[in-house]
Design a protein around this motif. Structure first.
Motif, mmCIF file in Angstrom:
data_model
loop_
_atom_site.group_PDB
_atom_site.id
_atom_site.type_symbol
_atom_site.label_atom_id
_atom_site.label_comp_id
_atom_site.label_asym_id
_atom_site.label_seq_id
_atom_site.Cartn_x
_atom_site.Cartn_y
_atom_site.Cartn_z
ATOM 1 N N LEU A 294 1.061 -1.115 0.045
ATOM 2 C CA LEU A 294 0.048 0.020 -0.055
ATOM 3 C C LEU A 294 0.882 1.388 -0.073
ATOM 4 C CD1 LEU A 294 -2.538 1.561 0.238
ATOM 5 C CD2 LEU A 294 -2.519 1.115 2.733
ATOM 6 N N SER A 305 -4.593 4.310 -4.591
ATOM 7 C CA SER A 305 -4.182 3.851 -3.160
ATOM 8 C C SER A 305 -5.451 4.529 -2.326
ATOM 9 C CB SER A 305 -2.951 4.196 -2.721
ATOM 10 O OG SER A 305 -2.886 5.498 -2.672
ATOM 11 N N THR A 309 -7.892 2.016 -0.269
ATOM 12 C CA THR A 309 -8.143 2.328 1.097
ATOM 13 C C THR A 309 -9.500 2.479 1.582
ATOM 14 O OG1 THR A 309 -5.642 3.152 1.099
ATOM 15 C CG2 THR A 309 -7.178 3.567 3.071
ATOM 16 N N SER A 310 -10.175 3.401 0.836
ATOM 17 C CA SER A 310 -11.542 3.508 1.329
ATOM 18 C C SER A 310 -12.399 2.166 1.527
ATOM 19 C CB SER A 310 -12.254 4.507 0.195
ATOM 20 O OG SER A 310 -12.535 3.826 -1.004
ATOM 21 N N ILE A 312 -11.164 -0.521 2.533
ATOM 22 C CA ILE A 312 -11.030 -0.954 3.733
ATOM 23 C C ILE A 312 -11.363 -0.229 5.024
ATOM 24 C CG2 ILE A 312 -8.978 -1.420 5.489
ATOM 25 C CD1 ILE A 312 -7.458 -1.860 3.120
ATOM 26 N N LEU A 313 -11.336 1.109 4.901
ATOM 27 C CA LEU A 313 -11.594 2.052 6.181
ATOM 28 C C LEU A 313 -13.008 2.119 6.362
ATOM 29 C CD1 LEU A 313 -8.815 4.977 5.999
ATOM 30 C CD2 LEU A 313 -8.889 2.878 7.315
ATOM 31 N N PHE A 341 -2.811 -5.738 -2.161
ATOM 32 C CA PHE A 341 -1.499 -5.025 -1.749
ATOM 33 C C PHE A 341 -0.383 -5.619 -1.785
ATOM 34 C CE2 PHE A 341 -5.178 -2.134 0.402
ATOM 35 C CZ PHE A 341 -5.044 -1.192 -0.594
#
Length: 503
Positions: A294, A305, A309-310, A312-313, A341
């Protein structure tokens, strides 16, 4: 216009014979690891429910939506029926083959996604990591829907990126079809569709007017995809039991009223167990390489990225805030993001660290996978999963042997199995191992007490009556039971008992 010759030309240009050898090796390893001892792993009680539903739906078309009676979407039920037709004498194998198939769809999605985002090398590396990641190896081998949910996640993520890049109507229609079928797997898929609304983050145009135009076009196509997806989803309204889905969701997810009364009721507990479950079931070290990947991706393509990442978060926060109950299988899609990743990291790693990184990853994965395939009692999963699949009352160790015993006895006269529990308990588990034509009748009782035993004594003489307990540990001496066998489970925390009913 679709042109098959253009597809063939593209394949000839981009995939050489060495690549095909690697791809065929990858497919061979996938099916080798998924099919090896597939029906030898102990049955989990939820598998008993889902396979029972599929058997009922297969033989009675009026019950094709039987899973909705428990608020569960019907995709797994429908998808299991073809395998039951192929293997009518091994329902457990048939049920688990559904997950093998959906896992293979996930593998294809992972290869396609990584090839599109990065390159062929990353796609091949990522596909091999996917095949050997314990999270996927384990759930691709159980008759649960979570492998299918993960496949849906991968393809929805892929098509959300493909749609914003291509802005084509045919892509939007395919996106809608894939999402619609995924919604028939589990309610949680809706969050993946919602996350797809963020994909305009990926637009790189410097011209503001052009960017604005592409955003408008994307959301127009996205609405078409969403409408198509929910049209497919609403086929469930043909069943009078559709409303149970919303009721079932409230068992696992807080309502807004509950949330506003105490928004952090489960949050602090959930933020601890979510990473613990994901890291553990992914093989521990995978998360290290994912974080490194990542970071490398952020330096090269910050928008991609950020978008990944969004994914995930936002689910992490949503699950942490709203979930009442979390099992590791509910979080399997996080494992796919770790693979993405980590694959990028390995495809762009300095050669000095390549060997040691591969050795570290391989060591952990081999240990996990060996236990999954050959020594399930040692699987190093979190306690909650060991309880469900290895040690606890939901593990059906002994069920196959009990039905085999009953089948032998049924050659003399019919057999009744009194089971301690029906829905999702030992009754459904025993039913999985019955075969067409068996003279075995399973009667589930909850609770199974002396009253249930006494009312079945009238069957003695013309039938054998055996009693199976999976929850109870102590049996009063005055009960009309003759002990036959006890089936212990790893850890000696629970057992299944087989008795013969007597006068």
């Amino acid at each position: 216009m679709f042109d098959i010759f253009a597809v063939v030309t593209w394949l000839k240009k981009n995939i050489n014979w060495k690549d095909w050898l690697i791809i065929f090796l990858l497919i061979f390893i996938y099916f080798l690891t998924r099919l090896n001892n597939l029906d030898r792993f102990p049955i989990f009680s939820d598998e008993g429910i889902y396979i029972h539903w599929a058997k009922v739906a297969w033989h009675d078309a009026t019950w094709r939506f039987i899973s909705l009676t428990d608020g569960k979407q019907p995709l797994q039920t429908w998808g299991t029926i073809p395998f039951l037709k192929l293997f009518p004498n091994n329902a457990l194998l048939a049920g688990r083959l559904f997950s093998v198939a959906t896992g293979f769809a996930g593998l294809g999605g992972m290869f396609s996604l990584l090839y599109y985002l990065f390159n062929k090398r990353t796609a091949l590396i990522g596909s091999f990591i996917y095949v050997f990641t314990p999270y996927f190896l384990f759930y691709d081998r159980l008759a649960l829907v979570d492998s299918g949910v993960n496949a849906g996640f991968i393809w929805i993520l892929f098509f959300s990126i493909l749609l914003v890049k291509s802005q084509r109507l045919d892509v939007a229609l395919m996106f809608g079809l894939i999402t619609g079928f995924s919604l028939l797997a589990k309610s949680s898929v809706r969050i993946f569709l919602a996350l797809s609304a963020l994909s305009p983050i990926l637009l790189h145009e410097k011209n503001i007017k052009l960017v604005f135009s592409k955003i408008i076009n994307y959301y127009f196509l996205f609405i078409i995809s969403s409408v198509l997806a929910f049209i497919i989803y609403n086929v469930q309204r043909l069943s009078p039991f559709f409303h149970y889905v919303a009721q079932k969701n409230m068992t696992f997810i807080m309502t807004f009223d509950e949330f506003f009364k105490d928004p952090f009721a489960n949050f602090f507990h959930n933020i601890q167990i979510i990473p613990e479950y994901v890291i553990n079931e992914s093989g521990f070290v995978l998360v290290i390489f994912a974080i490194l990947g990542l970071w490398k991706l952020f330096k090269k393509d910050s928008k991609l990225s950020l978008y990944l990442t969004s994914w995930i978060l936002i689910p992490f926060l949503a699950i942490a805030l709203f979930s009442k109950v979390i099992f590791p299988r509910y979080l399997i899609f996080f494992g796919s993001l770790l693979v993405i990743f980590a694959s990028y990291f390995f495809s762009d790693i300095n050669k000095r660290f390549l060997t040691i990184s591969y050795l570290l990853l391989t060591t952990f994965l081999i240990y996990y996978n060996y236990t999954i395939l050959f020594n399930y009692s040692k699987i190093p999963f979190p306690e909650i999963d060991r309880g469900q699949y290895v040690e606890g009352a939901t593990v059906g160790i002994g069920a196959r042997e009990i039905v085999d015993f009953a089948r032998e006895k049924s050659k003399i006269k019919e057999v009744i199995l009194l089971a301690e529990g029906n829905f999702g308990l030992i009754g459904d588990v025993l039913d999985v191992f019955t075969k067409p034509g068996d003279k075995i009748f399973i009667k589930g009782y909850w609770p199974l007490d002396e009253k249930g035993l006494l009312e079945n004594q009238k069957e003695l003489g013309k039938k054998y009556v055996y009693v199976v307990f999976a929850q109870k540990k102590d049996f009063p001496s005055e009960w009309p039971l003759k002990f036959i066998r006890r089936y212990d489970k790893p850890g000696n925390k629970s057992s299944i008992f087989l008795f013969e009913l007597t006068h």
